[in-house]
Scaffold this active site. Structure first.
Site, PDB file in Angstrom:
ATOM      1  N   GLU A  58       0.035  -1.185   9.256  1.00 32.33           N
ATOM      2  CA  GLU A  58       0.689   0.124   9.198  1.00 32.33           C
ATOM      3  C   GLU A  58      -0.283   1.268   9.457  1.00 32.33           C
ATOM      4  OE1 GLU A  58       3.480   2.874   6.273  1.00 32.33           O
ATOM      5  OE2 GLU A  58       3.398   0.709   5.971  1.00 32.33           O
ATOM      6  N   ARG A  59      -1.541   1.125   9.023  1.00 33.08           N
ATOM      7  CA  ARG A  59      -2.531   2.181   9.298  1.00 33.08           C
ATOM      8  C   ARG A  59      -2.722   2.362  10.795  1.00 33.08           C
ATOM      9  NH1 ARG A  59      -7.514   1.678   8.390  1.00 33.08           N
ATOM     10  NH2 ARG A  59      -8.047   3.843   8.058  1.00 33.08           N
ATOM     11  N   ARG A  60      -2.840   1.230  11.511  1.00 30.86           N
ATOM     12  CA  ARG A  60      -3.010   1.308  12.969  1.00 30.86           C
ATOM     13  C   ARG A  60      -1.764   1.899  13.639  1.00 30.86           C
ATOM     14  NH1 ARG A  60      -4.308  -4.769  13.305  1.00 30.86           N
ATOM     15  NH2 ARG A  60      -3.814  -4.571  11.085  1.00 30.86           N
ATOM     16  N   GLU A  77      -2.874  -9.317   4.189  1.00 25.60           N
ATOM     17  CA  GLU A  77      -3.582  -8.521   5.195  1.00 25.60           C
ATOM     18  C   GLU A  77      -4.338  -7.365   4.556  1.00 25.60           C
ATOM     19  OE1 GLU A  77      -3.954  -5.475   8.513  1.00 25.60           O
ATOM     20  OE2 GLU A  77      -2.885  -5.308   6.620  1.00 25.60           O
ATOM     21  N   ASN A  78      -3.680  -6.688   3.615  1.00 28.94           N
ATOM     22  CA  ASN A  78      -4.327  -5.554   2.952  1.00 28.94           C
ATOM     23  C   ASN A  78      -5.477  -5.997   2.059  1.00 28.94           C
ATOM     24  OD1 ASN A  78      -2.993  -2.805   3.432  1.00 28.94           O
ATOM     25  ND2 ASN A  78      -1.229  -4.163   3.234  1.00 28.94           N
ATOM     26  N   GLY A 106      -8.833   2.766  22.140  1.00 30.42           N
ATOM     27  CA  GLY A 106      -7.575   2.038  22.097  1.00 30.42           C
ATOM     28  C   GLY A 106      -7.454   1.227  20.816  1.00 30.42           C
ATOM     29  N   ARG A 132       0.836  -1.186   0.000  1.00 29.26           N
ATOM     30  CA  ARG A 132       0.000   0.000   0.000  1.00 29.26           C
ATOM     31  C   ARG A 132       0.874   1.240   0.000  1.00 29.26           C
ATOM     32  NH1 ARG A 132      -4.884   1.310   4.219  1.00 29.26           N
ATOM     33  NH2 ARG A 132      -5.684   3.132   3.150  1.00 29.26           N
TER      34      ARG A 132
END
Length: 276
Positions: A83-85, A116-117, A62, A43
């Site tokens: 990576e977004r998290r 995952e993406n 959280g 991504r």
């Protein structure tokens, strides 16, 4: 690094149990300062507005779903998935993040990041296509093997890879969501680059549906075939006659060859004289 337990495993369920892990049955709180993004992350773009919304949610609730990391020899960590998290947690002012720690080869890191993406539908079609192509090139995978590795049908993998044959302008349009993948697949039915770009611009200008684009491509093919059928056939017989009169000898044209038979040296010399 603190270990906690009790949360769902997400991508963890996709990863083979034979792969060596650290704390595979628990979740570790890892300092964000020790984590680095994966340079091979498929991504390439992150929606800032969506990232801010995720950050606000993390501030309130959280990080509900742990990220997955690989521990490096120097004690730092590389992001396999999430990576977004990770980015949103930094925006939210967190200092640690819940994570699974895995031991993985570079190839596995790339595959898991892609899976995952795809599972989360975070990638655009071009990013998926480029990720497939890179994995196939780097590890000499066939489309069949690639489909097995990511859990997709071979036809699905093939359809994504075909998008990379489109002109760059159309690929950018897919990334920017100006057209859907259905539009792109329909455009691929047209072999001419000029025609593909022409149809793409019509989609943007007229808001054509996928069905309308398919009809347009089909009509263009029918017109092309009709013109081809109407084109006059080349008159080989006339050319044979013309050459025969010129060379004073019977000439035959067949299978891409001009055949000039002769029965004597005198006839051959005569043919050569006429050619000269």
């Amino acid at each position: 690094m603190k270990k906690i337990t009790g949360l769902g495993r997400g991508l963890d369920a996709l990863i083979d149990t034979h792969i060596a892990t650290e704390g595979s049955s628990s979740i570790n709180e890892v300092d964000l300062s020790l984590i680095a993004a994966n340079p091979d992350q498929p991504r390439h773009s992150f929606d800032e507005e969506a990232l801010q919304e995720l950050s606000d949610s993390i501030k309130e609730h959280g990080v509900i779903s742990p990220i997955t990391l690989r521990k490096n020899e120097d004690g730092t960590y590389l992001i396999i998935a999430g990576e977004r998290r990770y980015r949103a947690s930094k925006m939210a002012g967190l200092t640690t993040i819940p994570a699974y720690i895995r031991t993985a080869k570079d190839e596995e890191v790339r595959e898991w990041a892609l899976i995952e993406n795809i599972q989360r539908e975070d990638l655009d079609a071009i990013e998926i296509a480029l990720a497939y192509q890179r994995l196939m090139d780097d590890y000499e995978l066939t489309q069949e093997r690639m489909s097995e590795r990511v859990g997709k049908k071979r036809a699905t993998v093939a359809n994504y890879l075909r998008l990379l044959k489109l002109p760059a302008e159309i690929q950018i349009g897919i990334k920017e969501k100006k057209i859907e993948m259905g539009h792109a697949r329909a455009i691929l039915g047209s072999q001419s680059t000029e025609q593909q770009l022409s149809i793409y611009k019509r989609i943007l200008r007229e808001g054509l549906s996928v069905r309308k684009v398919e009809e347009l491509v089909s009509d263009n093919k029918a017109t092309k075939n009709k013109v081809a059928k109407q084109a006059p056939k080349y008159d080989y017989a006339a050319k044979e006659k013309q050459l025969s009169e010129c060379l004073k000898q019977k000439v035959k044209i067949a299978n891409g060859k001009i055949i000039i038979p002769f029965t004597s040296e005198h006839e051959l010399e005569s043919i050569i004289k006429h050619i000269r």
